[in-house]
Write an enzyme that holds these catalytic residues in place. Structure first.
Site: not given
Length: 432
Positions: A66, A69-70, A141
């Protein structure tokens, strides 16, 4: 380029595996103005221990897929979102347990958007400084999701079903785990999992297949990639004995939330891509027969106040795991868990599990399927997330029609095992 016609769906799918190993799918939809492109790698949050053949294992921090991905959207020259915006496109990305996908949708400048998608995903740029900056953003997040009761409920159940498997860890990782991520870690994961041979490009919309394939092939031919190497992924050995069959937590919620899950046992999973797709479909139909919103069980539980409109269930089947989960807000969590368990374990004796109801549900499932094909986003996302070898989203109608009552009963026997059940509750935090 291979061309497969689906006459019942009025669809033609074009496929080619390029010299570098990238699999490209193109689905022309001339009646649509929009085009949707999705570039996906077979790499998700559970892939945190791996090695290339002949090399030592590498264990990386949780949440790195993840995090990667960012970071892919940030380049030396700026944010790639601005480039898509200049081309009149909207762009996004998402990470699941087993996939990371990058996408755009646009009505114009399709060639430029396709090439931008390919180029930005295939040109990583990480520095220690940018990695450190991102940690604070992702930590926020993670904390936001930890404050979401439904998110906590789902991962509380996964913790009980899969206490050793990384499936129980939040896709974004933990605040502590992401602190350990370095730029070198990101490059190592990128070089391992973002090789074209581990990726799929799917383009659907108002495009010309031969022309679009030519854009992609020319773009890929202009780049140099390492030789294809086999990726070995490692997961902890886990048995039913490792499961936690019940646990609960408190949280500031107005009503209790309860969930029950059934862990699929790998030894009961049918072999072969087509058989696994049929198994998934048969399980989905069986669960609808037992607890779908038109079933007598659902109506009874609703009328008795054991469930409410929040009740839902799902069945997930992916590489290295499969499970079913059922959840609801309920003022009577213990009764909810007992009732759902009783219904599931007595599936073979339920009067609603019959041929007439099955045929009705098959028609309903087909109706929803055909309606969903009006969405380019649905087609692209489902297609790339649910590949069963050569069997794709477009083979589902044939699979659905082929399911018989005995298939559902056999699927129930494989999945609905008492020893594989786990339960989890979120209870209101009492006022001090």
């Amino acid at each position: 380029m291979n061309r497969k016609v689906y006459p019942d769906l009025n669809e033609v799918l074009y496929t080619e595996v390029l010299a570098n190993g990238l699999t490209v799918f193109i689905l022309p939809k001339r009646d649509f103005h929009k085009t949707y492109g999705l570039f996906s790698t077979n790499y998700g949050s559970i892939d945190n221990e791996f090695a290339h053949s002949g090399e030592g294992r590498k264990k990386v921090p949780d949440g790195i897929a993840h995090f990667l991905e960012h970071k892919m959207f940030e380049k030396k020259e700026g944010d790639i979102f601005q480039e898509f915006g200049r081309l009149g496109a909207s762009a996004n990305a998402f990470t699941s347990f087993t996939k990371t996908s990058y996408l755009f949708s646009a009505t114009d400048h399709i060639k430029e958007n396709v090439l931008t998608l390919l180029d930005f995903v295939q040109s990583p740029y990480f520095t220690p400084e940018t990695v450190e900056k991102e940690k604070g953003i992702i930590a926020q997040e993670i904390q936001m999701y930890q404050d979401d009761p439904d998110w906590r409920l789902f991962f509380g159940l996964l913790q009980n079903l899969y206490p050793k498997h990384p499936l129980h860890i939040d896709i974004a990782g933990t605040v502590d785990s992401i602190e350990k991520i370095t730029a070198d870690d990101l490059y190592e994961c990128y070089q391992t999992f973002y090789h074209p041979s581990n990726m799929i490009l799917f383009i659907v919309g108002n495009v010309k297949p031969q022309e679009t394939m030519r854009w992609v092939k020319e773009n890929q031919a202009s780049k140099t990639f390492a030789a294809t190497r086999k990726i070995n992924r490692y997961f902890p050995q886990e048995t039913v004995a490792d499961m936690i069959h019940y646990s609960s937590e408190t949280m500031p919620v107005s009503r209790p939330k309860a969930t029950l899950g059934i862990k699929g046992l790998q030894e009961n999973l049918p072999e072969g891509n087509k058989e696994q797709l049929r198994f998934r479909t048969a399980v989905s139909l069986l669960l609808q027969l037992l607890l779908g919103n038109t079933s007598e069980n659902y109506l009874r539980l609703y009328q008795e106040g054991i469930i409410d409109d929040s009740f839902g269930f799902d069945f997930s089947l992916d590489r290295s795991f499969y499970f079913a989960d059922f959840s609801s807000d309920t003022g009577r969590p213990e009764e909810f868990l007992q009732e759902v368990e009783h219904i599931l374990l007595n599936y073979a004796n339920e009067k609603e599990v019959n041929k007439e109801n099955l045929e009705r549900l098959k028609k309903r499932m087909l109706g929803k399927y055909f309606q969903s094909l009006n969405s380019l986003e649905y087609i692209a996302n489902q297609f790339t997330q649910e590949l069963f070898g050569k069997y794709t989203l477009f083979d589902l109608p044939e699979i659905i029609r082929s399911i018989r009552l005995q298939d559902c009963l056999d699927a129930g026997q494989k999945l609905l095992q008492k020893e594989a059940i786990a339960k989890f509750c979120l209870k209101p935090k009492k006022e001090v």
